[in-house]
Design an enzyme around this catalytic site. Structure first.
Site, PDB file in Angstrom:
ATOM      1  CB  CYS A   1       5.459  -3.909   0.248  1.00  0.00           C
ATOM      2  SG  CYS A   1       6.089  -2.164   0.057  1.00  0.00           S
ATOM      3  CE1 TYR A   2       1.152   1.518   5.333  1.00  0.00           C
ATOM      4  CE2 TYR A   2      -0.320  -0.475   5.763  1.00  0.00           C
ATOM      5  CZ  TYR A   2      -0.177   0.713   6.007  1.00  0.00           C
ATOM      6  OH  TYR A   2      -0.718   1.459   6.867  1.00  0.00           O
TER       7      TYR A   2
ATOM      8  CG  HIS B   1       5.295  -5.721  -4.637  1.00  0.00           C
ATOM      9  ND1 HIS B   1       4.370  -5.640  -4.252  1.00  0.00           N
ATOM     10  CD2 HIS B   1       6.196  -4.770  -4.325  1.00  0.00           C
ATOM     11  CE1 HIS B   1       4.248  -4.482  -3.533  1.00  0.00           C
ATOM     12  NE2 HIS B   1       5.335  -3.983  -3.564  1.00  0.00           N
TER      13      HIS B   1
ATOM     14  CB  SER C   1     -20.884  -7.678 -27.333  1.00  0.00           C
ATOM     15  OG  SER C   1     -19.903  -8.333 -26.852  1.00  0.00           O
ATOM     16  N   GLY C   2     -21.155 -10.807 -28.286  1.00  0.00           N
ATOM     17  CA  GLY C   2     -20.601 -11.928 -29.007  1.00  0.00           C
ATOM     18  C   GLY C   2     -19.288 -11.883 -28.602  1.00  0.00           C
TER      19      GLY C   2
ATOM     20  CB  SER D   1     -19.873 -15.196 -24.777  1.00  0.00           C
ATOM     21  OG  SER D   1     -20.296 -14.438 -25.861  1.00  0.00           O
TER      22      SER D   1
ATOM     23  N   GLY E   1       0.617  -1.067  -0.025  1.00  0.00           N
ATOM     24  CA  GLY E   1       0.082  -0.068   0.014  1.00  0.00           C
ATOM     25  C   GLY E   1       1.131   1.269   0.035  1.00  0.00           C
TER      26      GLY E   1
ATOM     27  CD  GLU F   1       2.445  -8.475  -5.128  1.00  0.00           C
ATOM     28  OE1 GLU F   1       3.252  -9.357  -4.538  1.00  0.00           O
ATOM     29  OE2 GLU F   1       2.280  -7.382  -4.828  1.00  0.00           O
TER      30      GLU F   1
ATOM     31  CB  VAL G   1     -14.072 -13.777 -24.623  1.00  0.00           C
ATOM     32  CG1 VAL G   1     -13.884 -15.146 -23.814  1.00  0.00           C
ATOM     33  CG2 VAL G   1     -13.442 -14.120 -25.894  1.00  0.00           C
ATOM     34  CG  ASP G   2     -14.417 -10.096 -21.398  1.00  0.00           C
ATOM     35  OD1 ASP G   2     -13.943 -11.182 -21.660  1.00  0.00           O
ATOM     36  OD2 ASP G   2     -14.040  -9.239 -21.768  1.00  0.00           O
TER      37      ASP G   2
ATOM     38  CE  LYS H   1     -10.610 -11.734 -23.199  1.00  0.00           C
ATOM     39  NZ  LYS H   1     -11.645 -10.577 -23.416  1.00  0.00           N
TER      40      LYS H   1
END
Ligand code: XMP
Length: 512
Positions: free
Chosen positions: A83-84, A170, A224-225, A230, A56, A172, A227-228, A368
């Site tokens: 970290c923080y 970090h 919309s057709g 759908s 943070g 991640e 991926v998301d 994604k």
């Protein structure tokens, strides 16, 4: 979302919080992000196997800096502070944090004590991303140093008995080599997780939660057709069936056959309540004579909302509106400071115009590739799940200059051939985005014995991970040759094909 094996991530406003959640999930353990001041009772009731404090921007010694309930250290649950988070752990446990002499930012060599359960099977020296000014300068009682850099003698600390760990860097982010291994070590060596979480659990848990939340109420989705939207729609359908209605505005600017494919999948395969609105003419009329790219976007965005609104009105009041927002959309629309190069009409907008109570964003925490996995899990065909990104304004921004039905048809055919050949060469998952552009340029050619004066089609193909920068793809010459010859032979009014060899920057991926 309930899960037998849960890691709680306490959010101290770090910029990589979602990435931590993602890494934990990659290690097959479910994680949930909670605000830093979540009451202890709530955390306790969730019975987590471990807790991670994020980084943070604040300083722990400042007044009003984010602080969790210190009694969290009395729960007998393993804690990893990043970290923080490490600095906070140090402060609460009686160590000291001070401002370092200089800010340490970037990929830094960190010496690791590989005898620590956190670093087991890692090399002694590891490149890690450091991003801090403050540092722990006095260890809390009972802690020992497990990592250091030249500028930061205490870059990692542990209290093995209490199972408390802190790292200044970090784990991640991708810049930290073996970062995921460090997280995995925390989950498996320290928290003793068994790792039974998978994307299928996400589907099951989401369906269960959505069912509980929505009950018998009505939900509307703009399909919309892509991926998301759908995946979001099919997930909702699995949860609430016919109480979901999807509106698919076919603006006629999709690629060849695409609108029919969307309809087939959603109506026939999934039996979803689908309203397809054929509004090609309406869009073409509105776009007639418009040449300016942003103007095209604006018109399409507005018209889209109008059509959607008209259809939604016919349905009447709905309780929820589903959006296929995924995590990168949340980050990208959150910054707001970068210059607007192109306005993306599919972010924001819609909700004001429809009568609903609440938005549901079931994919909000997913990246994604996780959305794609969810899609496959739900039985959505691979062809749709791995569909390349396609801009909301569709082919309108791939026709330079004004748009006509004739130009749209030419572009659809040329683009189809290009995509077909890329797929035949089994390169459709290698390149990240590829399409044809109908340039506004006509040039002289010769076909048979005659002179032609016809359009130039440009082929664009890029390799990228984030679409913020991209390099032009080195497509085999033979493939380009085949595509070029097929396009000029099979598509009327095209007599020249060129390949775009510009990276982004300085060009953008789309031509408009
Ligand atoms: P550019 O052309 O900015 O594109 O390099 C980066 C990515 O964004 C997509 N793109 C859009 N997507 N509405 C969208 O939904 C838009 O107006 C739009 N413009 C560009 C582009 O296809 C690429 O993936």
């Amino acid at each position: 979302m309930k899960n037998e094996e849960l890691i709680v991530i306490l959010d101290f406003y770090g910029q990589y919080n979602q990435l931590i959640a993602r890494r934990v999930r990659e290690c097959n353990v479910y994680s949930e992000i909670l605000p830093y001041d979540t009451p202890l009772e709530k955390i306790k009731s969730m019975n987590p196997k471990g807790i991670i404090f994020t980084g943070g921007p604040a300083s722990v010694y400042e007044k009003d800096s984010p602080m969790c309930d210190p009694k969290i250290f009395e729960l007998n649950i393993p804690i990893l502070g990043i970290c923080y988070g490490m600095q906070l752990m140090s402060k609460i446990m009686g160590g000291n944090v001070k401002r370092g002499l200089k800010r340490e930012y970037g990929e830094t060599e960190v010496h690791l004590a590989t005898s620590s359960p956190l670093f087991s099977s890692l090399p002694n020296n590891n490149i890690c991303l450091m991003s801090h000014t403050d540092l722990v300068d006095v260890l809390p009682n009972g802690f020992e140093i497990i990592a250091s850099t030249d500028n930061c003698p205490i870059a990692g600390m542990q209290n093995v008995d209490k199972r408390f760990y802190g790292i200044q860097f970090h784990p991640e982010v991708n810049n930290t080599v073996h970062g995921t291994d460090i997280i995995r070590n925390f989950l498996y060596n320290v928290c003793k997780c068994s790792g039974n979480w998978e994307m299928s659990s996400f589907v099951q848990e989401s369906v269960k939660d959505l069912k509980e939340k929505i009950g018998n109420k009505k939900v509307l989705c703009a399909l919309s057709g892509g991926v998301d939207s759908s995946v979001a729609a099919v997930l909702l359908h699995k949860a609430i069936g016919k109480n979901l209605t999807c509106i698919f505005v076919d603006h006629g600017l999709l690629r060849k056959n695409e609108a029919d494919e969307v309809e087939t999948i959603f109506r026939n395969q999934f039996d979803i309540n689908l309203i397809r609105v054929n509004s090609q003419e309406r869009f073409l009329n509105r776009l007639a004579g418009i040449t300016e790219p942003e103007e095209k976007r604006k018109i399409i965005g507005e018209e889209f909302i109008r059509v959607f609104e008209e259809e939604a009105k016919k349905i009447g009041k709905v309780n929820y509106l589903v959006q296929g927002t995924i995590y990168p959309d949340v980050i990208e629309s959150g910054h707001g400071k970068a210059a607007v190069i192109k306005s993306h009409h599919n972010v924001g907008g819609l909700p004001d115009y429809v009568d609903f109570d609440e938005i549901i964003e079931p994919l909000r925490d997913l990246f994604k590739d996780e959305v794609r996995k969810t899609g496959l899990e739900l039985g959505i065909p691979e062809k749709l799940v791995y569909r390349q990104p396609f801009p909301g304004p569709g082919l309108a921004i791939r026709i330079i200059g004004d748009i006509t039905k004739e130009k749209l048809d030419i572009l659809k055919e040329a683009d189809y051939i290009f995509r077909e050949e890329i797929a035949n060469a089994k390169l459709d998952r290698t390149f990240n985005q590829y399409f044809a552009v109908l340039t506004n340029l006509k040039s002289v050619g010769v076909m048979g014995d005659g002179r032609t004066y016809d359009y130039t089609v440009a082929l664009r193909c890029v390799t990228t991970t984030d679409f913020m920068t991209a390099t032009w793809s080195k497509i085999p010459y033979e493939l380009l040759e085949k595509v070029s010859s097929r396009i000029v032979n099979e598509v009327n009014h095209v007599n020249r094909v060129v390949y775009d060899i510009t990276s982004k920057p300085p060009a953008t991926i789309e031509w408009e």
